[in-house]
Design an enzyme around this catalytic site. Structure first.
Site, short mmCIF file in Angstrom:
data_model
loop_
_atom_site.label_atom_id
_atom_site.label_comp_id
_atom_site.label_asym_id
_atom_site.label_seq_id
_atom_site.Cartn_x
_atom_site.Cartn_y
_atom_site.Cartn_z
N THR A 68 0.59 -0.97 0.28
CA THR A 68 -0.29 -0.08 -0.05
C THR A 68 1.08 1.09 -0.03
OG1 THR A 68 0.39 -0.28 2.33
CG2 THR A 68 -2.32 -0.76 1.64
N GLU A 75 -6.84 8.37 8.42
CA GLU A 75 -7.07 6.75 8.98
C GLU A 75 -7.18 6.63 9.91
OE1 GLU A 75 -5.33 4.56 5.13
OE2 GLU A 75 -3.72 5.88 6.23
N ARG A 98 -4.53 -7.75 11.96
CA ARG A 98 -4.94 -6.05 13.04
C ARG A 98 -5.98 -5.93 13.05
NH1 ARG A 98 -1.19 -0.80 10.02
NH2 ARG A 98 0.77 -1.33 11.48
N SER A 132 8.64 5.06 6.08
CA SER A 132 7.66 5.62 7.60
C SER A 132 7.99 5.58 8.45
CB SER A 132 5.70 5.02 6.64
OG SER A 132 5.05 5.73 7.44
N HIS A 133 7.20 4.73 9.35
CA HIS A 133 7.35 4.13 10.48
C HIS A 133 8.00 3.42 11.19
CE1 HIS A 133 4.13 2.37 9.22
NE2 HIS A 133 3.75 1.45 10.52
N ASP A 181 9.16 8.96 8.24
CA ASP A 181 9.05 10.18 7.21
C ASP A 181 7.78 11.47 7.00
OD1 ASP A 181 6.06 8.54 7.15
OD2 ASP A 181 6.32 8.99 5.30
N ASP A 186 6.38 10.82 12.95
CA ASP A 186 6.73 9.59 12.67
C ASP A 186 7.74 9.66 11.69
OD1 ASP A 186 4.89 10.14 10.22
OD2 ASP A 186 4.64 7.34 10.00
N ASP A 220 4.31 11.71 8.13
CA ASP A 220 2.30 11.71 7.79
C ASP A 220 1.49 11.43 8.58
OD1 ASP A 220 3.78 8.73 7.41
OD2 ASP A 220 2.89 8.70 5.69
N ARG A 221 2.55 10.71 9.42
CA ARG A 221 1.35 10.18 11.06
C ARG A 221 1.55 11.40 11.83
NH1 ARG A 221 0.86 3.87 10.87
NH2 ARG A 221 1.09 3.57 8.32
N LYS A 251 -1.09 11.65 3.83
CA LYS A 251 -1.73 12.20 4.88
C LYS A 251 -0.39 13.14 5.62
CE LYS A 251 -0.05 7.79 6.30
NZ LYS A 251 -0.42 6.69 5.29
#
Length: 542
Positions: free
Chosen positions: A17, A362, A495, A112-113, A278, A276, A280-281, A375
């Site tokens: 994703t 999200e 999840r 990312s994270h 990168d 985070d 975006d969170r 995001k």
């Protein structure tokens, strides 16, 4: 001089994703990164002489891959590449740069994270010209090409200086090293009431931002400390490090525990936030008040009109299917559409491009708007600060008022990490086999009203995405959702999303764990999580 290098396919380069994510050791294999980059270029057309944006979150191997990308972009015919100074570009800043420069697209180098370092994770994601992640038809084409590639093109040249601002030349292609922060910070200043936030801070409002030794440090220092006047030291862990200081740069209550403890202490600041790897969170915490990502989305949507950039109102709200229904009630009250999409920001991109939605979110701590096509952690923090400066209430007071108006969605996510993939697949297959038999049955959560495997029909192009997560809906409006995540690099992550709605006349001050306990038992009874995974407890609860 352009070289054509013979290579062989790797069979594990299917983008998820958020692009291709693997361990650094995997990317360090000869030809591995080059194969994937060439597969991206081979899947595109019409980029001759066009602009490509390149940058990443500064994690280990970031600088090495940027050099490969530059030499391959020149060999494949791009006319210009814009690179964030030092190889740094947050994901939302990269999206903005793609959009504002009229670039053909961009390569975002990030996992990312996920953790960073020689033994940790790396990633490459292709973003299209609207600034958002490539749609499935593009990622499918990239994957197909990775399975048949037999050569790649690269310029035989020395490395380019990416630390000094200015323009370089590489085999006829222009390489422009740009300030990674300035244009993004300018955009934020256009969207939000910086004078009102500055005034609130000058009057004594205190905040603490944890950049988690990741990409948002320079952005946060420029915006919060320099432009908004927060005191020096407001931004903690503000220098991006290749290994994120040996920390896991995921802004949740496990990995940002230092911030959480600070905000729950006697001398807590008024407001706390984190972002985070990168950028975006986001994580939002008031003094003694943690805000779930689902609730944050709802509050931001309900109050967005207080920010200048959203004063005209929202066109619509979009949320991923696993995200709680809190935003649905805001959309209903505002009289605007609510779109429920699969997980993955690319699904929001179509709605944003079509002018059908303004704010998206999200449950995995990502919120954003139509200002970019990703995001955006800093954006979310600034919208919260704008709301606080306008309403002059604490975070806790804003949440209590919101629940008293809309009711409360008690919500949690249980992650079972690093499960053997065959076991995770078996669990999901067993769930799918019993979907038709579940309605009408009773368990610890109550009586099941319906059960399905979520499918999404995109209203902009009528494309259909199936098998996006198994939903178990109960008669009282509660639900449990099961989904396998595509963001990890080892095994599979199950999840489980657990949600209970209490209307505004009900009990709004329960502990979340107490409110959800019957549904947690129901999830175990329905899916036999322990039996399939061998895990008695989730790895992480958020």
């Amino acid at each position: 001089m352009i070289q054509t290098v013979a290579t062989k396919p790797f069979n594990d380069q299917k983008p998820g994703t958020s692009g291709l994510r693997k361990k650094v050791r995997g990317f360090q294999q000869p030809h591995y990164a080059a194969n994937f980059v060439q597969s991206v270029f081979d899947s595109l057309s019409g980029f001759e002489g066009q602009t490509l944006v390149v940058g990443g979150d500064g994690r280990y191997f970031n600088r090495d891959v940027i050099q490969v990308v530059l030499k391959m972009a020149a060999a494949n015919g791009f006319g210009r590449v814009l690179v964030g100074q030092g190889g740094i570009l947050s994901t939302p800043a990269a999206s903005h740069l793609i959009r504002s420069s009229g670039a053909f697209g961009g390569l975002v180098l990030s996992a990312s994270h996920n953790p960073g370092g020689p033994d940790e994770d790396f990633g490459i994601k292709y973003n299209v010209g609207n600034g958002g992640p490539a749609p499935e038809k593009v990622t499918d084409a990239i994957h197909a090409r990775t399975l048949s590639i037999d050569s790649y093109r690269i310029v035989d040249a020395g490395d380019i200086d990416i630390d000094t601002l200015g323009t370089r030349e590489l085999a006829g292609m222009t390489v422009e090293i740009v300030d990674p922060v300035a244009a993004y910070a300018d955009l934020m200043e256009q969207l939000f009431d910086f004078p009102a936030i500055r005034e609130m801070i000058a009057e004594g409002f205190t905040l603490s931002f944890d950049a988690m030794s990741a990409v948002t440090g320079p952005y946060a220092k420029e915006i919060f400390e320099r432009r908004l006047g927060a005191q020096s030291g407001t931004v903690r862990n503000g220098t991006p490090l290749p290994d994120f200081g040996h920390h896991h740069p995921d802004p949740n209550l496990v990995h940002a525990k230092e911030l959480y403890d600070r905000m729950m202490g006697d001398a807590a600041p008024d407001f706390g936030a984190a972002s985070d790897g990168d950028g975006d969170r986001n994580l939002i915490i008031g003094r003694n008040c943690y805000v779930t990502p689902s609730d944050s989305l709802a509050v931001l949507a309900a109050n967005a009109h207080l920010a200048p950039g959203y004063a005209k109102g929202l066109k619509g709200i979009a949320r991923s299917m696993p995200t709680s229904g809190a935003a649905d009630r805001v959309a209903e009250k505002l009289g605007i559409p609510l779109y429920e999409t699969p997980t993955g920001w690319k699904f929001f991109g179509n709605l944003l491009d079509a002018g059908m939605a303004t704010i998206c979110g999200e449950e995995s701590a990502g919120t954003g708007s139509d200002h970019v096509r990703e995001k955006d952690g800093i954006w979310a923090v600034l919208l919260w600060l704008n709301i606080l400066a306008s309403r002059r209430q604490s975070v806790a007071e804003i949440m209590q008022t919101h629940w008293a108006t809309y009711g409360r969605n008690y919500y949690a996510r249980h992650d079972y990490e690093a499960i053997a993939k065959d076991r995770a697949d078996a669990l999901m297959a067993a769930l799918r086999d019993k979907l038709t038999a579940l309605p009408g049955t009773a368990n610890s959560g109550g009586t099941v009203q319906s059960a399905d495997d979520f499918a999404y029909s995109d209203p902009t192009d009528q494309s259909v995405s199936r098998n996006q997560g198994i939903r178990i809906l109960f008669e009282d409006g509660s639900r449990v959702v099961f989904r396998l995540s595509g963001t990890g690099t080892e095994g599979a992550t199950l999840r489980v999303y657990i949600e209970r709605y209490v209307d505004r006349h009900g009990k709004l001050d329960m502990e979340t764990a107490d409110a959800l306990a019957p549904l947690v038992r129901a999830a175990q009874e329905i899916a036999d999580i322990t039996g399939f995974t061998g895990m008695e407890q989730p790895s992480v609860i958020t």
